[in-house]
Design a protein around this motif. Structure first.
Motif, PDB file in Angstrom:
ATOM      1  N   GLY A  77      58.710  48.176  14.354  1.00 43.76           N
ATOM      2  CA  GLY A  77      59.654  47.155  13.926  1.00 43.76           C
ATOM      3  C   GLY A  77      61.097  47.588  14.025  1.00 43.76           C
ATOM      4  O   GLY A  77      61.937  47.174  13.231  1.00 43.76           O
ATOM      5  N   ALA A 127      57.841  42.826  19.608  1.00 44.16           N
ATOM      6  CA  ALA A 127      57.297  41.931  18.591  1.00 44.16           C
ATOM      7  C   ALA A 127      57.303  40.490  19.111  1.00 44.16           C
ATOM      8  O   ALA A 127      58.089  40.143  20.006  1.00 44.16           O
ATOM      9  N   GLY A 130      60.494  38.706  19.909  1.00 47.28           N
ATOM     10  CA  GLY A 130      61.307  39.895  19.665  1.00 47.28           C
ATOM     11  C   GLY A 130      62.319  40.217  20.743  1.00 47.28           C
ATOM     12  O   GLY A 130      62.882  41.313  20.748  1.00 47.28           O
ATOM     13  N   GLY A 149      57.339  46.214  18.712  1.00 48.02           N
ATOM     14  CA  GLY A 149      56.187  45.603  18.059  1.00 48.02           C
ATOM     15  C   GLY A 149      54.883  46.251  18.467  1.00 48.02           C
ATOM     16  O   GLY A 149      54.842  47.439  18.788  1.00 48.02           O
ATOM     17  N   THR A 151      52.356  44.328  20.606  1.00 44.48           N
ATOM     18  CA  THR A 151      51.676  43.346  21.447  1.00 44.48           C
ATOM     19  C   THR A 151      51.195  43.991  22.744  1.00 44.48           C
ATOM     20  O   THR A 151      51.813  44.919  23.259  1.00 44.48           O
ATOM     21  N   PRO A 157      52.238  50.175  16.751  1.00 44.81           N
ATOM     22  CA  PRO A 157      53.583  49.733  17.136  1.00 44.81           C
ATOM     23  C   PRO A 157      54.349  50.871  17.811  1.00 44.81           C
ATOM     24  O   PRO A 157      54.414  51.982  17.275  1.00 44.81           O
TER      25      PRO A 157
END
Length: 200
Positions: A77, A127, A130, A149, A151, A157
């Protein structure tokens, strides 16, 4: 430590195999200073000035980078900054899924930036929603461009970063990059933490 778990679990399945790519030895030589290269572009670390993150996987590692000249930063993050200026040529931010299954590969959110020497840098696993830039935007080195993120094809992450250049036959070829860090200008090595020394 989560980053250590990330490293050890895949190793149980992949074993001790390493890349047979002939460029692997070149990258090792650059990382260890046996090969001197003073002409390549010096990139900024892809995160905010003063921040420090660990490299959890490097070039041609024995895990998911076995055939990749790519770097993974343990960033959860965190804000992603452009390692080099250029023009945004691709953005995906609608992916919402991630995991250690190839079915998630196409869900990986990313930003790709083309530089003035025609090389391109990719920033992966952003993200959902993001990306803070759009295709066609001109960005400056160090500019905030997105949010890291989990994904795509990933177990935790992190930011997956790599650079390509086009060869004479028109193929895209991954290349190693050196960075300006608190430890000097260097090719990054796995398991080391690096701080962005740039001024805010």
């Amino acid at each position: 430590m989560k980053w250590l778990l990330f490293l050890l679990l895949p190793a149980l399945f992949i074993g001790c195999a390493v890349s047979k790519n002939p460029e692997r030895s070149t990258f090792r030589g650059l990382q260890k200073g046996r090969i001197k290269d003073d002409t390549s572009y010096i990139y900024s670390l892809p995160f905010a000035p003063g921040k420090r993150y660990r490299v959890i996987q490097g070039y041609f590692s024995s895990m998911t980078h076995k055939e990749r000249a790519a770097i993974d930063f343990n960033m959860k993050g965190a804000k992603i900054h452009a390692a080099r200026g250029g023009i945004v040529v691709r953005v995906k931010e609608d992916g919402t899924r991630g995991g250690m299954n190839s079915k998630y590969r196409l869900d990986g959110n990313m930003i790709i930036i083309q530089h003035n020497d025609s090389t391109r840098a990719g920033y992966w696993h952003l993200a959902p929603n993001g990306a803070y830039v759009n295709v066609g935007d001109t960005v400056q080195q160090g500019q905030l461009i997105g949010l890291s993120g989990n994904t795509g094809y990933t177990s935790m992450p992190h930011l997956h970063f790599l650079v390509w250049k086009r060869t004479a036959d028109g193929q895209w070829h991954q290349i190693g990059t050196r960075f300006r860090t608190n430890k000097g200008i260097t090719y990054l090595r796995p398991f080391q933490r690096y701080r962005n020394p740039e001024k805010k």
